[in-house]
Design an enzyme around this catalytic site. Structure first.
Site, PDB file in Angstrom:
ATOM      1  N   GLY A 114      -6.964 -27.036  18.914  1.00 39.63           N
ATOM      2  CA  GLY A 114      -7.815 -28.456  18.621  1.00 39.63           C
ATOM      3  C   GLY A 114      -6.677 -29.533  19.182  1.00 39.63           C
ATOM      4  N   ASP A 161      11.161 -25.245   9.994  1.00 42.37           N
ATOM      5  CA  ASP A 161      10.059 -24.413  10.057  1.00 42.37           C
ATOM      6  C   ASP A 161      10.331 -22.928  10.626  1.00 42.37           C
ATOM      7  OD1 ASP A 161       7.343 -23.970   9.557  1.00 42.37           O
ATOM      8  OD2 ASP A 161       6.546 -24.862  11.478  1.00 42.37           O
TER       9      ASP A 161
END
Ligand SMILES: *[C@@H]1O[C@H](CO)[C@@H](O)[C@H](O)[C@H]1NC(C)=O
Ligand SMILES: *[C@@H]1O[C@H](CO)[C@@H](O)[C@H](O)[C@H]1NC(C)=O
Ligand SMILES: *[C@@H]1O[C@H](CO)[C@@H](O)[C@H](O)[C@H]1NC(C)=O
Ligand SMILES: *[C@@H]1O[C@H](CO)[C@@H](O)[C@H](O)[C@H]1NC(C)=O
Ligand SMILES: *[C@@H]1O[C@H](CO)[C@@H](O)[C@H](O)[C@H]1NC(C)=O
Ligand SMILES: *[C@@H]1O[C@H](CO)[C@@H](O)[C@H](O)[C@H]1NC(C)=O
Ligand SMILES: *[C@@H]1O[C@H](CO)[C@@H](O)[C@H](O)[C@H]1NC(C)=O
Ligand SMILES: *[C@@H]1O[C@H](CO)[C@@H](O)[C@H](O)[C@H]1NC(C)=O
Length: 691
Positions: free
Chosen positions: A429, A542
């Site tokens: 997206g 992360d």
């Protein structure tokens, strides 16, 4: 599919946040201690192998045995040609693919039978299977041959002895008649499978009418059920089929059929009701009695276990759930709206456009002649485009990077060849990733969707950090293109995808112990290198399997520096905590203070995933991590959690790895080793193991 999801994760933070809730693999066992795969085949409940804590891991009738720790077979089927399982699935159709031996009989020149096998392997010890009528076909090969399969004994007084029959006649006068690819009755016949068939035992007719005397060109008959489209008749098969080695893939439908084969209506109130997940529903079986369970719309996973059906994050899968605006996942569904100032008649399928004031459009139309207007617009657009490119280049920091950095600054035109839809290897997206060649070198180009602005500070972060770290275990940034609204980044292309895809992707690839230790050791070295930079410590922030990419030699490369921090500048505090909660240091989550030890924590979880090949997820209370921690607390080894593919003979080493991981997970931050210590320890394991 696997590599596309990895490239999506390689994309920048906006995407990362959305992809945080990575889709849960549709493999769920009854309890975490139950083995979830055998060889290449994942084994979701009601199927299962063995026991966990004294309880069966399977539902009655669905037991799988894992022969030699690598070959799944259906327990209780014929002993010597045991039914090998190729594939199990719960959804969209409950199905098992197995390898079925070929039935045969052979004759000598005077027509005496000299060998026969009816194919019987006890395919249905507990009656849960039906030979799929949709997916299979019966083939019979021979030159004067009638064979058939029957099943389901009829009640006394019925017209026929059995409830279901299927069969056909194959005939040929001489060797010249049968033709390759023509299964039309000459040497070969084929027929469909009726619903309800429970067995594959073949009856060959052997009355004098079906004599095989003087048929040297066709000494044997063969019969088998096989997946439609798999088998193509070859006339040589009449002479040369090696019956002892030939078996055929066949699909079985299954359903829950205990206790008089209840329907959904009756089963729902019975004690053994199989649809355990709250978000599951029941359907009556379409082939035979009984019922099956399915996750309800918007959920996926395993309806047969408690909490097995989980929400689908539709926004993370734009290829299946369209949204042309801003996508928002909600429980069991998703929402799609245009952002403020934009509009679309249906944002789910049609793109969002700016709300232009109508009067402006009309007045332009009235004032200008159409041709003149077109010409003027053309000139204006060209000039504007040129000016814009230059402006964007400046705005995105071009001049600074030009002077300061060693990365290449691409012109928009340099990349147009690559930015074609046929080159897309990942799509989300939030943008697209293209594969292409730059000066003969394969690259991956990240192109965020314009209008979906990456924060400029994060962009700068990624570029600056990436241009500072050059290490063989860190993905190399080759360059960027600033002449566009949203800057594009050009990376070296990493062929095998992410560790996450390799471990948990649709088609799980084998990964040996040496390779795994090496991946850990080198990934740790990459991180240790970042942590030990001379002037500015770089934190990743992360660390997770999706951000560890593997090249064609399985050398790991750390990727995704979108939320990394140069702590010398940023003073350690994050404005908002982003990253994947599954791997996130709880101390960081509480304090908002990112430290090198936060990366160490995340790496600990990575170690556990790699040695267990189970996915950690915070949504099930982090079962994986907790199972290891509990064993540790009890002073117990975690043998049952190790991936069976690598566990044999390596339990001690795996236990040492688990202990190292547990140190990384210490809540007392000072007790955790540094990344350098972790790397050294892992390198030592590599050595001891290979000696
Ligand atoms: C796993 O699958 C691959 C490719 O489908 C196959 O070559 C390999 O033999 C399989 N391994 C096992 C243990 O079945
Ligand atoms: C299991 O291993 C044994 C010994 O290596 C071998 O003889 C046997 O064929 C294997 N079984 C299967 C089903 O692969
Ligand atoms: C197993 O079945 C699933 C679902 O039908 C399918 O996606 C997968 O490709 C199959 N795997 C093999 C090895 O046949
Ligand atoms: C079960 O769910 C799958 C995926 O959502 C769907 O394709 C399938 O048709 C469903 N089965 C039934 C019997 O509705
Ligand atoms: C075929 O087998 C039968 C029974 O063993 C034997 O009597 C006959 O001679 C055999 N024919 C040939 C051609 O070997
Ligand atoms: C198949 O195996 C049986 C016994 O195991 C043997 O008698 C026969 O000759 C074999 N057939 C072929 C074609 O290899
Ligand atoms: C079948 O019946 C037995 C005994 O009545 C019961 O224990 C079991 O739970 C039942 N199974 C199902 C699926 O209803
Ligand atoms: C999801 O999208 C992929 C890729 O376009 C496609 O192959 C797959 O069939 C889709 N699945 C569903 C359930 O629509």
């Amino acid at each position: 599919m696997g590599s596309s999801s990895m490239w999506m994760r390689l994309m920048l933070p906006a995407l990362l946040v959305a992809a945080m809730e990575a889709p849960v693999a549709a493999t769920l066992t009854l309890t975490p201690g139950c083995v979830d795969r055998c060889g290449n085949v994942s084994i979701p409940y009601p199927f299962g192998i063995g026991k966990d804590g004294g309880n069966d891991c399977f539902r009655k009738g669905f037991e799988i045995s894992c022969v030699n720790n690598s070959v799944p077979v259906m327990a209780g089927t014929g002993t010597s040609p045991n039914l090998r399982v190729l594939n199990l699935s719960l959804s969209p159709h409950p199905m098992v693919r197995v390898m079925l031996p070929v039935a045969w009989q052979c004759f000598n020149a005077t027509g005496t039978q000299i060998g026969t096998f009816d194919g019987g392997v006890g395919v249905n010890p507990e009656g849960v299977y039906r030979l799929s009528s949709d997916l299979n076909q019966l083939f019979i090969l021979g030159c004067n041959t009638f064979a058939y399969i029957e099943s389901g004994v009829s009640p006394p007084g019925s017209r026929y002895n059995y409830q279901v029959y299927t069969g056909c006649v194959a005939y040929a006068n001489d060797a010249g008649r049968p033709q390759d690819d023509a299964c039309n009755g000459v040497g070969c016949c084929s027929v469909g499978i009726p619903p309800g068939l429970t067995d594959n035992v073949v009856n060959f007719r052997n009355t004098p009418t079906w004599s095989h005397a003087d048929q040297e060109f066709c000494p044997c008959d063969y019969a088998f059920i096989v997946d439609k489209g798999y088998y193509n008749f070859k006339k040589d098969d009449l002479l040369h089929m090696d019956v002892n080695r030939t078996s055929m893939p066949m699909s079985l439908d299954w359903a829950i059929r205990e206790n008089g084969s209840l329907t959904c209506a009756a089963a729902a109130s019975s004690p053994g009701y199989a649809c355990k997940s709250v978000h599951s529903e029941c359907f009556n079986s379409k082939n035979g009695p009984g019922y099956i369970c399915n996750c309800t719309k918007g959920y996926e996973g395993n309806p047969y276990v408690v909490n097995g059906c989980t929400d689908i994050d539709e926004c993370a899968r734009p290829e299946n759930y369209s949204c042309r605006g801003e996508c928002k996942n909600i429980d069991g569904d998703y929402k799609c709206d245009c952002r403020a100032g934009y509009t679309s008649p249906n944002p789910y399928t049609e793109s969002c456009n700016p709300k232009f004031p109508l009067p402006a459009q009309i007045s332009i139309g009235v004032v200008g002649g159409i041709l003149l207007l077109a010409f003027l617009s053309f000139v204006i657009i060209i000039r504007k485009e040129r000016r814009m490119r230059h402006e964007l280049y400046r705005k995105n920091g071009g001049p600074t990077l030009e002077k300061a950095s060693i990365i290449k600054l691409f012109k928009k035109n340099d990349l147009t060849q690559i930015l074609k839809s046929s080159n897309i290897i990942g799509k989300g997206g939030f943008g697209e990733v293209y594969k292409g060649l730059v000066d003969g070198v394969p690259v991956a180009v990240k192109k965020p969707i314009s209008g979906n602005h990456m924060e400029s500070s994060q962009f700068a972060n990624e570029v600056i950090i990436q241009s500072k770290v050059i290490h063989k275990n860190i993905v190399r940034l080759i360059g960027c293109c600033l002449e566009v609204d949203t800057p594009m980044l050009v990376y070296e292309f990493i062929s095998q995808g992410s560790m996450d895809d390799i471990l948990h992707g649709g088609e799980k690839k084998p990964l040996g112990l040496d390779a795994r230790i090496n991946i850990l050791a080198e990934a740790a070295q990459g991180l240790a290198y970042m942590h030990s930079q001379a002037n500015t410590v770089i934190l990743h922030g992360d660390v997770k399997p999706a951000n560890i990419l593997l090249d064609d030699k399985f050398v790991p490369k750390i990727s995704d520096f979108g939320i990394s921090r140069l702590i010398a500048r940023d003073n350690e505090h994050a404005a908002s905590i982003i990253g994947d909660r599954t791997y996130m240091d709880p101390v960081y989550m509480q304090s908002g203070l990112l430290t090198a030890k936060s990366d160490v924590y995340s790496f600990g979880v990575v170690i556990l995933e790699l040695i267990s090949r189970k996915k950690a997820t915070h949504r099930d209370n982090n079962t994986l991590v907790n199972s290891f921690l509990e064993n540790h607390k009890k002073g117990k080894k975690s043998t049952e959690l190790f991936d069976t593919e690598i566990a044999e003979g390596a339990e001690d080493l795996l236990q040492n790895l688990a202990e190292l991981a547990i140190k990384c997970l210490e809540l007392e931050v000072d007790q955790r080793p540094t990344m350098t210590e972790v790397a050294e320890q892992l390198v030592a394991f590599t050595r001891t193991h290979q000696v």
